[in-house]
Design a protein around this motif. Sequence first.
Motif, PDB file in Angstrom:
ATOM      1  N   LEU A 159       0.551  -0.673  -0.356  1.00 19.39           N
ATOM      2  CA  LEU A 159       0.027  -0.208   0.040  1.00 19.39           C
ATOM      3  C   LEU A 159       0.451   1.309   0.175  1.00 19.39           C
ATOM      4  N   LEU A 160       1.719   1.111   0.507  1.00 17.73           N
ATOM      5  CA  LEU A 160       2.880   2.118   1.114  1.00 17.73           C
ATOM      6  C   LEU A 160       3.334   2.632  -0.677  1.00 17.73           C
ATOM      7  N   VAL A 161       4.241   1.091  -1.050  1.00 18.98           N
ATOM      8  CA  VAL A 161       4.328   1.679  -2.815  1.00 18.98           C
ATOM      9  C   VAL A 161       3.531   2.117  -3.588  1.00 18.98           C
ATOM     10  N   LEU A 162       2.258   1.304  -3.843  1.00 13.47           N
ATOM     11  CA  LEU A 162       1.033   2.040  -4.657  1.00 13.47           C
ATOM     12  C   LEU A 162       1.314   4.236  -4.745  1.00 13.47           C
ATOM     13  N   GLY A 163       0.692   3.774  -2.551  1.00 11.05           N
ATOM     14  CA  GLY A 163       0.479   5.315  -2.423  1.00 11.05           C
ATOM     15  C   GLY A 163       1.575   6.433  -3.280  1.00 11.05           C
ATOM     16  N   TRP A 164       2.913   6.229  -2.952  1.00 12.87           N
ATOM     17  CA  TRP A 164       4.520   6.957  -3.321  1.00 12.87           C
ATOM     18  C   TRP A 164       4.197   6.271  -4.687  1.00 12.87           C
ATOM     19  N   ARG A 165       4.220   5.484  -6.068  1.00 15.19           N
ATOM     20  CA  ARG A 165       4.385   5.716  -7.465  1.00 15.19           C
ATOM     21  C   ARG A 165       2.611   6.574  -7.025  1.00 15.19           C
ATOM     22  N   ARG A 166       2.001   6.484  -6.951  1.00 13.07           N
ATOM     23  CA  ARG A 166       0.201   7.609  -7.397  1.00 13.07           C
ATOM     24  C   ARG A 166       0.977   9.163  -6.500  1.00 13.07           C
TER      25      ARG A 166
ATOM     26  N   HIS B 264       4.686  14.012 -11.705  1.00 10.48           N
ATOM     27  CA  HIS B 264       5.619  14.198 -13.064  1.00 10.48           C
ATOM     28  C   HIS B 264       4.111  15.295 -13.663  1.00 10.48           C
ATOM     29  N   ALA B 265       2.545  14.335 -13.682  1.00  9.30           N
ATOM     30  CA  ALA B 265       1.972  15.047 -14.551  1.00  9.30           C
ATOM     31  C   ALA B 265       1.913  16.706 -14.351  1.00  9.30           C
ATOM     32  N   LYS B 266       1.788  17.360 -13.233  1.00 11.77           N
ATOM     33  CA  LYS B 266       1.899  18.490 -12.971  1.00 11.77           C
ATOM     34  C   LYS B 266       2.614  18.953 -13.639  1.00 11.77           C
ATOM     35  N   ASN B 267       4.824  18.474 -13.691  1.00 16.06           N
ATOM     36  CA  ASN B 267       5.925  19.078 -14.010  1.00 16.06           C
ATOM     37  C   ASN B 267       5.525  18.903 -15.509  1.00 16.06           C
ATOM     38  N   HIS B 268       4.581  18.176 -16.113  1.00 22.14           N
ATOM     39  CA  HIS B 268       4.767  18.517 -17.881  1.00 22.14           C
ATOM     40  C   HIS B 268       3.413  18.962 -18.052  1.00 22.14           C
TER      41      HIS B 268
ATOM     42  N   GLN C  25       4.213  10.226  -7.256  1.00 26.03           N
ATOM     43  CA  GLN C  25       5.071  10.159  -8.283  1.00 26.03           C
ATOM     44  C   GLN C  25       4.434  10.767  -9.627  1.00 26.03           C
ATOM     45  N   ARG C  26       3.362   9.647 -10.040  1.00 22.69           N
ATOM     46  CA  ARG C  26       2.730  10.106 -11.444  1.00 22.69           C
ATOM     47  C   ARG C  26       1.739  11.736 -11.195  1.00 22.69           C
ATOM     48  N   ARG C  27       1.381  12.014 -10.532  1.00 29.40           N
ATOM     49  CA  ARG C  27       0.955  13.371  -9.910  1.00 29.40           C
ATOM     50  C   ARG C  27       1.790  14.207  -9.706  1.00 29.40           C
TER      51      ARG C  27
END
Length: 207
Positions: free
Chosen positions: A190-197, A203-207, A199-201
Amino acid sequence: MDLLERLIAVFADHGYAAVFIALMLCGAGIPLPEDITLVAGGAIAGLGYANVHIMAGVTMVGVLLGDAAMFLLGHHYGAHILQWKPIALLMPPRRYAKMQDKFTRYGNRLMFFARFLPGMRTAVYITAGASHRVSFWRFLLLDGMAALISVPFWVYLGYFGANRREWLLMWVHRGQSSLWVLGGVVLVLLLVLGWRRRQRRVHAKNH
Protein backbone atom coordinates in the motif's frame (compact mmCIF):
# COMPACT_ATOMS: atom_id res chain seq x y z
CA MET A 1 -7.63 -26.33 22.42
CA ASP A 2 -10.48 -27.27 24.77
CA LEU A 3 -12.10 -23.92 24.00
CA LEU A 4 -11.87 -24.62 20.29
CA GLU A 5 -13.57 -28.00 20.71
CA ARG A 6 -16.37 -26.46 22.78
CA LEU A 7 -16.94 -23.71 20.23
CA ILE A 8 -17.03 -26.23 17.39
CA ALA A 9 -19.68 -28.22 19.26
CA VAL A 10 -21.83 -25.13 19.91
CA PHE A 11 -21.45 -23.75 16.39
CA ALA A 12 -22.22 -27.14 14.82
CA ASP A 13 -25.55 -27.16 16.68
CA HIS A 14 -26.50 -23.54 16.03
CA GLY A 15 -24.76 -22.61 12.77
CA TYR A 16 -24.03 -19.17 11.37
CA ALA A 17 -26.08 -17.29 13.97
CA ALA A 18 -23.99 -18.64 16.84
CA VAL A 19 -20.73 -17.69 15.11
CA PHE A 20 -22.07 -14.21 14.32
CA ILE A 21 -23.21 -13.59 17.91
CA ALA A 22 -19.90 -14.87 19.29
CA LEU A 23 -17.97 -12.46 17.09
CA MET A 24 -20.15 -9.55 18.19
CA LEU A 25 -19.31 -10.49 21.79
CA CYS A 26 -15.62 -10.62 20.88
CA GLY A 27 -15.91 -7.08 19.52
CA ALA A 28 -17.54 -5.98 22.78
CA GLY A 29 -14.47 -7.05 24.72
CA ILE A 30 -15.81 -10.34 26.13
CA PRO A 31 -12.76 -12.54 26.89
CA LEU A 32 -13.42 -14.87 23.97
CA PRO A 33 -10.50 -15.02 21.50
CA GLU A 34 -11.61 -13.82 18.09
CA ASP A 35 -9.08 -15.95 16.23
CA ILE A 36 -10.25 -19.18 17.91
CA THR A 37 -13.87 -18.21 17.21
CA LEU A 38 -13.08 -17.73 13.52
CA VAL A 39 -11.17 -21.02 13.36
CA ALA A 40 -14.14 -22.82 14.95
CA GLY A 41 -16.48 -21.25 12.38
CA GLY A 42 -14.26 -22.53 9.57
CA ALA A 43 -13.97 -25.94 11.22
CA ILE A 44 -17.73 -26.57 11.24
CA ALA A 45 -17.72 -25.76 7.53
CA GLY A 46 -14.95 -28.32 7.07
CA LEU A 47 -17.06 -30.85 8.98
CA GLY A 48 -20.02 -30.24 6.66
CA TYR A 49 -22.23 -28.13 8.92
CA ALA A 50 -21.88 -24.92 6.87
CA ASN A 51 -20.62 -23.51 3.59
CA VAL A 52 -17.13 -22.10 4.07
CA HIS A 53 -17.60 -19.17 1.66
CA ILE A 54 -20.83 -18.10 3.33
CA MET A 55 -19.09 -18.53 6.69
CA ALA A 56 -16.30 -16.22 5.53
CA GLY A 57 -18.89 -13.58 4.63
CA VAL A 58 -20.87 -13.98 7.86
CA THR A 59 -17.74 -13.74 9.99
CA MET A 60 -16.51 -10.67 8.12
CA VAL A 61 -19.80 -8.88 8.80
CA GLY A 62 -19.81 -9.98 12.44
CA VAL A 63 -16.24 -8.77 13.00
CA LEU A 64 -16.81 -5.39 11.34
CA LEU A 65 -20.12 -4.76 13.11
CA GLY A 66 -18.57 -5.56 16.49
CA ASP A 67 -15.64 -3.25 15.82
CA ALA A 68 -17.88 -0.48 14.47
CA ALA A 69 -20.12 -0.67 17.55
CA MET A 70 -17.13 -0.07 19.84
CA PHE A 71 -15.91 2.82 17.69
CA LEU A 72 -19.34 4.46 17.64
CA LEU A 73 -19.77 4.06 21.40
CA GLY A 74 -16.46 5.82 21.92
CA HIS A 75 -17.34 8.47 19.34
CA HIS A 76 -20.75 9.20 20.87
CA TYR A 77 -19.89 9.11 24.55
CA GLY A 78 -16.23 10.14 24.45
CA ALA A 79 -14.25 9.85 27.68
CA HIS A 80 -17.53 9.49 29.62
CA ILE A 81 -17.66 5.89 28.43
CA LEU A 82 -14.82 5.16 30.88
CA GLN A 83 -17.34 5.60 33.69
CA TRP A 84 -19.27 2.52 32.54
CA LYS A 85 -18.24 -0.39 34.74
CA PRO A 86 -17.74 -2.96 31.93
CA ILE A 87 -15.64 -0.47 29.96
CA ALA A 88 -13.78 0.70 33.06
CA LEU A 89 -12.72 -2.88 33.75
CA LEU A 90 -11.60 -3.31 30.17
CA MET A 91 -9.89 0.06 29.88
CA PRO A 92 -9.04 1.94 33.09
CA PRO A 93 -8.07 5.64 32.74
CA ARG A 94 -4.34 4.86 32.68
CA ARG A 95 -4.76 2.47 29.76
CA TYR A 96 -6.95 5.00 27.95
CA ALA A 97 -4.22 7.63 28.37
CA LYS A 98 -1.66 5.20 26.91
CA MET A 99 -3.91 4.55 23.93
CA GLN A 100 -4.28 8.29 23.33
CA ASP A 101 -0.51 8.57 23.37
CA LYS A 102 -0.19 5.73 20.88
CA PHE A 103 -2.64 7.48 18.54
CA THR A 104 -0.51 10.62 18.74
CA ARG A 105 2.62 8.62 17.86
CA TYR A 106 1.30 6.16 15.27
CA GLY A 107 -1.86 7.78 13.90
CA ASN A 108 -4.17 5.74 11.71
CA ARG A 109 -1.65 2.92 11.39
CA LEU A 110 -2.62 1.82 14.88
CA MET A 111 -6.17 1.03 13.73
CA PHE A 112 -4.86 -1.21 10.98
CA PHE A 113 -2.44 -3.12 13.19
CA ALA A 114 -4.89 -3.40 16.11
CA ARG A 115 -6.52 -6.25 14.18
CA PHE A 116 -3.33 -8.26 14.72
CA LEU A 117 -3.02 -7.40 18.43
CA PRO A 118 -5.26 -9.73 20.47
CA GLY A 119 -6.40 -8.14 23.70
CA MET A 120 -5.96 -4.60 22.40
CA ARG A 121 -8.53 -4.32 19.64
CA THR A 122 -11.52 -3.16 21.68
CA ALA A 123 -9.47 -0.61 23.62
CA VAL A 124 -8.01 0.76 20.37
CA TYR A 125 -11.40 1.03 18.66
CA ILE A 126 -13.08 2.76 21.62
CA THR A 127 -10.18 5.19 21.89
CA ALA A 128 -10.25 5.84 18.14
CA GLY A 129 -13.91 6.84 18.38
CA ALA A 130 -13.47 8.90 21.55
CA SER A 131 -10.47 10.78 20.15
CA HIS A 132 -12.52 12.22 17.22
CA ARG A 133 -9.30 12.20 15.22
CA VAL A 134 -10.63 9.91 12.53
CA SER A 135 -13.95 9.65 10.71
CA PHE A 136 -16.11 6.56 10.99
CA TRP A 137 -15.65 5.73 7.30
CA ARG A 138 -11.87 6.00 7.52
CA PHE A 139 -11.93 3.74 10.55
CA LEU A 140 -14.11 1.23 8.71
CA LEU A 141 -11.78 1.32 5.70
CA LEU A 142 -8.64 0.66 7.76
CA ASP A 143 -10.31 -1.97 9.93
CA GLY A 144 -11.88 -3.60 6.88
CA MET A 145 -8.53 -3.81 5.09
CA ALA A 146 -7.00 -5.56 8.10
CA ALA A 147 -10.03 -7.85 8.47
CA LEU A 148 -9.72 -8.89 4.82
CA ILE A 149 -6.36 -10.37 5.79
CA SER A 150 -7.14 -11.90 9.18
CA VAL A 151 -10.73 -13.14 8.86
CA PRO A 152 -10.34 -15.36 5.76
CA PHE A 153 -7.00 -16.59 7.08
CA TRP A 154 -8.52 -17.99 10.29
CA VAL A 155 -11.76 -19.24 8.71
CA TYR A 156 -10.06 -21.16 5.90
CA LEU A 157 -7.42 -22.44 8.31
CA GLY A 158 -10.23 -23.97 10.39
CA TYR A 159 -11.86 -25.33 7.24
CA PHE A 160 -8.75 -27.12 5.97
CA GLY A 161 -7.80 -28.34 9.43
CA ALA A 162 -11.22 -29.53 10.56
CA ASN A 163 -10.24 -33.19 10.27
CA ARG A 164 -6.55 -32.68 11.11
CA ARG A 165 -6.63 -31.33 14.64
CA GLU A 166 -2.90 -31.68 15.41
CA TRP A 167 -2.05 -29.82 12.22
CA LEU A 168 -4.70 -27.23 13.03
CA LEU A 169 -3.36 -26.75 16.55
CA MET A 170 0.14 -26.23 15.18
CA TRP A 171 -1.04 -23.52 12.78
CA VAL A 172 -3.24 -21.82 15.35
CA HIS A 173 -0.06 -21.30 17.36
CA ARG A 174 1.85 -20.16 14.28
CA GLY A 175 -1.01 -18.16 12.87
CA GLN A 176 -0.43 -14.86 14.66
CA SER A 177 3.16 -14.65 13.42
CA SER A 178 1.97 -15.47 9.90
CA LEU A 179 -0.61 -12.70 10.10
CA TRP A 180 2.05 -10.18 11.10
CA VAL A 181 4.00 -11.13 7.99
CA LEU A 182 0.90 -10.85 5.78
CA GLY A 183 -0.06 -7.53 7.34
CA GLY A 184 3.45 -6.18 6.86
CA VAL A 185 3.51 -7.24 3.21
CA VAL A 186 0.13 -5.60 2.55
CA LEU A 187 1.22 -2.40 4.30
CA VAL A 188 4.42 -2.23 2.24
CA LEU A 189 2.43 -2.76 -0.96
CA LEU A 190 0.00 0.00 0.00
CA LEU A 191 2.86 2.38 0.79
CA VAL A 192 4.53 1.60 -2.54
CA LEU A 193 1.27 2.12 -4.44
CA GLY A 194 0.68 5.41 -2.62
CA TRP A 195 4.21 6.58 -3.37
CA ARG A 196 3.87 5.69 -7.06
CA ARG A 197 0.53 7.53 -7.24
CA ARG A 198 2.11 10.66 -5.75
CA GLN A 199 5.00 10.39 -8.18
CA ARG A 200 2.61 10.22 -11.13
CA ARG A 201 0.79 13.33 -9.89
CA VAL A 202 4.07 15.22 -9.52
CA HIS A 203 5.15 14.09 -12.99
CA ALA A 204 1.79 15.14 -14.48
CA LYS A 205 2.02 18.61 -12.88
CA ASN A 206 5.54 19.12 -14.21
CA HIS A 207 4.42 18.28 -17.72
